[in-house]
Design a protein around this motif. Structure first.
Motif, mmCIF file in Angstrom:
data_model
loop_
_atom_site.group_PDB
_atom_site.id
_atom_site.type_symbol
_atom_site.label_atom_id
_atom_site.label_comp_id
_atom_site.label_asym_id
_atom_site.label_seq_id
_atom_site.Cartn_x
_atom_site.Cartn_y
_atom_site.Cartn_z
ATOM 1 N N ASP A 138 -44.180 -3.909 -0.999
ATOM 2 C CA ASP A 138 -44.429 -5.283 -0.550
ATOM 3 C C ASP A 138 -43.085 -5.960 -0.289
ATOM 4 O OD1 ASP A 138 -47.172 -5.118 -0.727
ATOM 5 O OD2 ASP A 138 -47.308 -6.102 -2.675
ATOM 6 N N LYS A 145 -45.481 -13.059 -1.198
ATOM 7 C CA LYS A 145 -45.549 -11.877 -0.350
ATOM 8 C C LYS A 145 -45.450 -12.277 1.121
ATOM 9 C CE LYS A 145 -48.556 -7.905 0.669
ATOM 10 N NZ LYS A 145 -49.752 -7.138 0.231
ATOM 11 N N CYS A 146 -44.562 -11.578 1.841
ATOM 12 C CA CYS A 146 -44.362 -11.867 3.263
ATOM 13 C C CYS A 146 -44.830 -10.706 4.143
ATOM 14 C CB CYS A 146 -42.886 -12.152 3.530
ATOM 15 S SG CYS A 146 -42.531 -12.902 5.127
ATOM 16 N N ALA A 184 -48.534 -16.137 -0.882
ATOM 17 C CA ALA A 184 -47.927 -15.516 0.294
ATOM 18 C C ALA A 184 -47.088 -16.533 1.049
ATOM 19 C CB ALA A 184 -49.016 -14.941 1.202
#
Length: 286
Positions: A138, A145-146, A184
């Motif tokens: 990840d 999270k990108c 995210a």
């Protein structure tokens, strides 16, 4: 279908420019399949592998409606807001003209980690965001999270096993477009210096192809080709206290000491022992 020009801050990818870039890359890329919309680029690449497509196919979608993530999770992408791509590799097939020996199946687990290194290098060098890798693959900016990576094996496809590696990167997603069930972000929300998807994709494919070429020349030896060192350098999980949910449902807690030569997470447990983890969901503990 939505017009590609309704969101002027999200221009469509330039197929001609991308195809020209593929020809000049040192990696294995042979063909670009750019789709306005698809359910899953990984599913498309898997189908191509089963039909006998050779190594080097790159599938890219402007919008993805039913992407597959780890453990059955879904990954969707609004039109032109991210990079959604999958590549088809056949690491077990020797390529004499490139002096690439066949890589052993035991080394295939490094391919998603290899893609992670190419991705984090693109994000840090071109987009200039402080991204790291959360094991196994990840892309994180802080605790958000990108991007995610999913590798799928396709046994005995077209006479040789294949591995499809899919990458989904949030580029210009806005806060209200991010998934509600997990923390995210996107490159744009993280303050990226670059959110033009054309150069981002070209840089990603160049990095992915370069690392793959080095890995193939080393017959899949991650230490010999420098991949192990690069992954450790970019891995934000090393040195962190973690909880790991194992495939069995059991949970492991401790501090991550390193990533071993097989790409496994090495955890010093709360009991003082050490355990290697080949697969699991990692939670960074503050």
């Amino acid at each position: 279908m939505t017009s590609p020009y309704t969101n002027l801050d999200r221009p469509p990818l330039n197929a001609r420019r991308l195809e020209a870039a593929l020809v000049t890359e040192t990696g294995p890329w042979t063909r670009l399949d750019l789709r306005a919309e698809t359910g899953s680029t990984n599913a498309d690449a898997v189908a191509a592998a089963r039909a006998g497509e050779p190594e080097g196919l790159v599938v890219v979608a402007e919008a993805q409606t039913a992407g597959r993530g780890r453990r059955g999770r879904t990954w969707t992408s609004p039109p032109r807001a991210g990079l959604t791509t999958s590549v088809l590799l056949r690491p077990g097939v020797a390529v004499p003209e490139r002096e690439w020996p066949a890589a052993p199946p035991s080394a295939y687990g490094w391919l998603p980690l290899l893609a992670g290194v190419a991705l984090v290098e693109t994000a840090t060098r071109l987009a200039e965001v402080p991204a790291v890798l959360k094991w196994p693959n990840d892309l994180m900016v802080g605790d958000l999270k990108c991007a995610g990576i999913l590798a799928e094996g396709v046994p005995d496809s077209g006479g040789a096993p294949a591995v499809v590696v899919g990458i989904g990167l949030n580029v210009t997603l806005r806060a209200n477009e991010l998934p509600a069930d997990r923390p995210a972000t996107s490159l744009q929300l993280a303050g990226a210096a670059m959110t033009d998807r054309d150069p981002l994709l070209r840089a990603l494919l160049r990095g992915l192809g370069g690392w793959y070429a080095r890995w193939r020349l080393a017959a899949g030896d991650a230490a010999e080709c420098g991949l192990l060192e690069a992954y450790r350098h970019h891995c934000g999980t090393i040195g962190r206290s973690v909880r790991v949910r194992l495939p069995s449902g059991a949970e492991l807690a401790g501090e991550v000491t390193t990533i071993d030569a097989d790409g496994q997470l090495v955890v010093r447990t709360t009991g003082g022992g050490s355990q290697s983890v080949a697969a699991g969901d990692v939670l960074h503990v503050r």
